[in-house]
Design a protein around this motif. Structure first.
Motif, mmCIF file in Angstrom:
data_model
loop_
_atom_site.group_PDB
_atom_site.id
_atom_site.type_symbol
_atom_site.label_atom_id
_atom_site.label_comp_id
_atom_site.label_asym_id
_atom_site.label_seq_id
_atom_site.Cartn_x
_atom_site.Cartn_y
_atom_site.Cartn_z
ATOM 1 N N HIS A 50 0.823 -1.207 0.000
ATOM 2 C CA HIS A 50 0.000 0.000 0.000
ATOM 3 C C HIS A 50 0.861 1.263 0.000
ATOM 4 C CE1 HIS A 50 -3.165 2.815 1.098
ATOM 5 N NE2 HIS A 50 -4.023 1.886 0.707
ATOM 6 N N VAL A 51 0.513 2.216 -0.879
ATOM 7 C CA VAL A 51 1.251 3.472 -1.011
ATOM 8 C C VAL A 51 0.626 4.532 -0.124
ATOM 9 C CG1 VAL A 51 1.924 5.317 -2.597
ATOM 10 C CG2 VAL A 51 1.957 2.923 -3.361
ATOM 11 N N HIS A 52 1.477 5.248 0.630
ATOM 12 C CA HIS A 52 1.006 6.290 1.536
ATOM 13 C C HIS A 52 1.453 7.679 1.114
ATOM 14 C CE1 HIS A 52 0.941 2.989 4.858
ATOM 15 N NE2 HIS A 52 -0.164 2.989 4.148
ATOM 16 N N GLY A 53 2.347 7.796 0.148
ATOM 17 C CA GLY A 53 2.796 9.120 -0.267
ATOM 18 C C GLY A 53 3.696 9.044 -1.483
ATOM 19 N N LEU A 54 3.754 10.143 -2.231
ATOM 20 C CA LEU A 54 4.530 10.215 -3.463
ATOM 21 C C LEU A 54 5.221 11.564 -3.546
ATOM 22 C CD1 LEU A 54 1.654 9.017 -5.815
ATOM 23 C CD2 LEU A 54 3.650 7.643 -5.202
ATOM 24 N N GLY A 55 6.381 11.593 -4.218
ATOM 25 C CA GLY A 55 7.044 12.864 -4.429
ATOM 26 C C GLY A 55 8.209 12.747 -5.376
ATOM 27 N N LEU A 56 8.612 13.863 -5.944
ATOM 28 C CA LEU A 56 9.815 13.955 -6.762
ATOM 29 C C LEU A 56 10.844 14.780 -6.020
ATOM 30 C CD1 LEU A 56 8.576 14.689 -10.415
ATOM 31 C CD2 LEU A 56 9.150 12.485 -9.396
ATOM 32 N N SER A 257 -7.974 4.217 -5.256
ATOM 33 C CA SER A 257 -6.927 5.225 -5.084
ATOM 34 C C SER A 257 -6.172 5.027 -3.775
ATOM 35 C CB SER A 257 -7.557 6.622 -5.091
ATOM 36 O OG SER A 257 -8.292 6.833 -6.281
ATOM 37 N N GLN A 258 -4.859 5.365 -3.796
ATOM 38 C CA GLN A 258 -4.033 5.243 -2.602
ATOM 39 C C GLN A 258 -3.261 6.512 -2.255
ATOM 40 O OE1 GLN A 258 -1.527 1.754 -2.810
ATOM 41 N NE2 GLN A 258 -3.278 0.353 -2.834
ATOM 42 N N ALA A 259 -2.911 7.334 -3.232
ATOM 43 C CA ALA A 259 -2.130 8.543 -2.944
ATOM 44 C C ALA A 259 -2.170 9.481 -4.130
ATOM 45 C CB ALA A 259 -0.681 8.190 -2.609
ATOM 46 N N THR A 272 -2.613 3.815 -7.339
ATOM 47 C CA THR A 272 -3.827 3.016 -7.197
ATOM 48 C C THR A 272 -3.425 1.608 -6.783
ATOM 49 O OG1 THR A 272 -3.794 2.446 -9.557
ATOM 50 C CG2 THR A 272 -5.087 4.391 -8.906
ATOM 51 N N GLN A 273 -4.370 0.689 -6.816
ATOM 52 C CA GLN A 273 -4.094 -0.668 -6.347
ATOM 53 C C GLN A 273 -3.017 -1.382 -7.149
ATOM 54 O OE1 GLN A 273 -8.335 -1.926 -6.365
ATOM 55 N NE2 GLN A 273 -7.784 -3.017 -4.501
ATOM 56 N N ASP A 274 -2.816 -1.029 -8.417
ATOM 57 C CA ASP A 274 -1.851 -1.794 -9.210
ATOM 58 C C ASP A 274 -0.646 -1.001 -9.671
ATOM 59 O OD1 ASP A 274 -2.565 -0.294 -11.456
ATOM 60 O OD2 ASP A 274 -3.086 -2.032 -12.683
ATOM 61 N N GLY A 275 -0.533 0.276 -9.286
ATOM 62 C CA GLY A 275 0.653 0.974 -9.732
ATOM 63 C C GLY A 275 0.728 2.425 -9.323
ATOM 64 N N VAL A 276 1.930 2.975 -9.492
ATOM 65 C CA VAL A 276 2.166 4.410 -9.361
ATOM 66 C C VAL A 276 2.175 4.975 -10.778
ATOM 67 C CG1 VAL A 276 3.802 6.203 -8.669
ATOM 68 C CG2 VAL A 276 3.498 4.155 -7.247
ATOM 69 N N GLY A 297 -3.087 -5.175 2.779
ATOM 70 C CA GLY A 297 -2.043 -4.298 3.323
ATOM 71 C C GLY A 297 -2.415 -2.856 3.176
ATOM 72 N N HIS A 298 -2.228 -2.135 4.243
ATOM 73 C CA HIS A 298 -2.504 -0.690 4.204
ATOM 74 C C HIS A 298 -1.367 0.021 4.927
ATOM 75 C CE1 HIS A 298 -3.842 3.203 5.285
ATOM 76 N NE2 HIS A 298 -3.956 2.870 6.545
#
Length: 298
Positions: A50-56, A257-259, A272-276, A297-298
């Motif tokens: 499970h993804v909780h955050g994203l950034g560059l 959606s996850q992040a 989302t559930q299958d990718g960034v 998983g979360h």
């Protein structure tokens, strides 16, 4: 979005319930390469759950993913690669400068670390972390910084907390939220995703109005005229008037959606559930950057 308010709609509620549920253990799955193509699995590759955050990272434009099992980036072969040795559950992830990240979350089972990290910081692109404040006390599920003011939504108390230095915190409104966003030009304006819709504060988070439809799971506000919202099922919406009205910009593939992080008015990252996924045209099209394991998983 008040703790005592019963939701009247399904949109937003599923994501909120998922986010407030304790993390569970997930089985591993083979990794796929970027852009959605399938390759042979590497048994040594750790999948992203499970993804909780994203950034560059602005120092090199490298993608970083905060997850249930550590911080990940894209390896040379395009597969997920864990950054550093930590397998902690990173929440509230935010890139605040070159190689500088803020986060919260929980220590990995058996690591001996605190149950709640409070605010932690990395100055080497997520390889190592040091405590800043509220260790053992706060679990920020969302962190946003605008014009030097840091906002954090503490899931342990339901409080929006505000700091100018990352050390001393002022407690503001108590509410039931999944994500927050702050006006980049006017940091006294704060939005929160609630079961009733997007709630707005114009006094720095001291009080919030009632949630307004459409309901969103996640928000990101990189420019005054580019507020993005992601609903439960990958629908990406854009507002040019601070959330008063919304227009659908596109759909992120991959299910729930996850992040969400909008880097600028056109550059959007979403999980989302299958990718960034990444869009460089304001959500009209998306390409998969990294796979996400779609199990529990979360």
């Amino acid at each position: 979005m008040h703790a005592t308010t019963r939701t009247r709609v399904a949109l937003g509620t599923a994501a909120l319930a998922l986010a407030l549920t304790a993390c569970s253990t997930a089985a591993t799955a083979p990794a796929a390469d970027r852009a959605g193509d399938t390759t042979a699995a590497d048994p040594h590759t750790t999948p992203i759950r499970h993804v909780h955050g994203l950034g560059l990272d602005p120092s090199d434009q490298r993608l970083y993913v905060a997850s249930h099992d550590g911080i990940f980036t894209t390896g040379e072969d395009g597969a997920p690669e864990r950054v550093g040795d930590s397998e902690d559950d990173f929440m509230g992830f935010a890139v605040t400068g070159p190689k500088t990240f803020l986060a919260s979350g929980h220590s990995a089972p058996g690591s001996g670390g605190p149950g709640h990290h409070g605010l932690i910081e990395s100055t080497d692109s997520g390889r190592t972390w040091k405590p800043r404040s509220l260790g053992g006390e706060a679990d920020f599920h969302a962190l946003e910084q605008a014009r030097g003011i840091l906002y954090g939504y503490d899931s342990t108390t339901g409080l929006l907390r505000v700091s100018e230095d990352g050390a001393a915190w002022d407690d503001r409104a108590r509410l039931q939220a999944l994500d927050i966003a702050v006006d980049p030009d006017s940091p006294g304006t704060v939005l929160a995703t609630t079961p009733d819709g997007v709630a707005k504060s114009t006094d720095g988070g001291r009080t919030f109005g009632s949630g307004r439809q459409p309901a969103m799971a996640f928000l990101s506000w990189p420019a005054a005229d580019a507020l993005y919202g992601l609903d439960d099922f990958g629908g990406l919406h854009r507002s040019t008037d601070g959330g008063a009205t919304w227009k659908k910009a596109g759909t992120v593939p991959g299910g729930q959606s996850q992040a969400l992080t909008a880097v600028d008015a056109q550059h959007v990252l979403a999980a989302t559930q299958d990718g960034v996924y990444e869009s460089t045209d304001g959500g009209a099209t998306f390409a998969r950057r990294l796979p996400v394991h779609a199990g529990d998983g979360h």
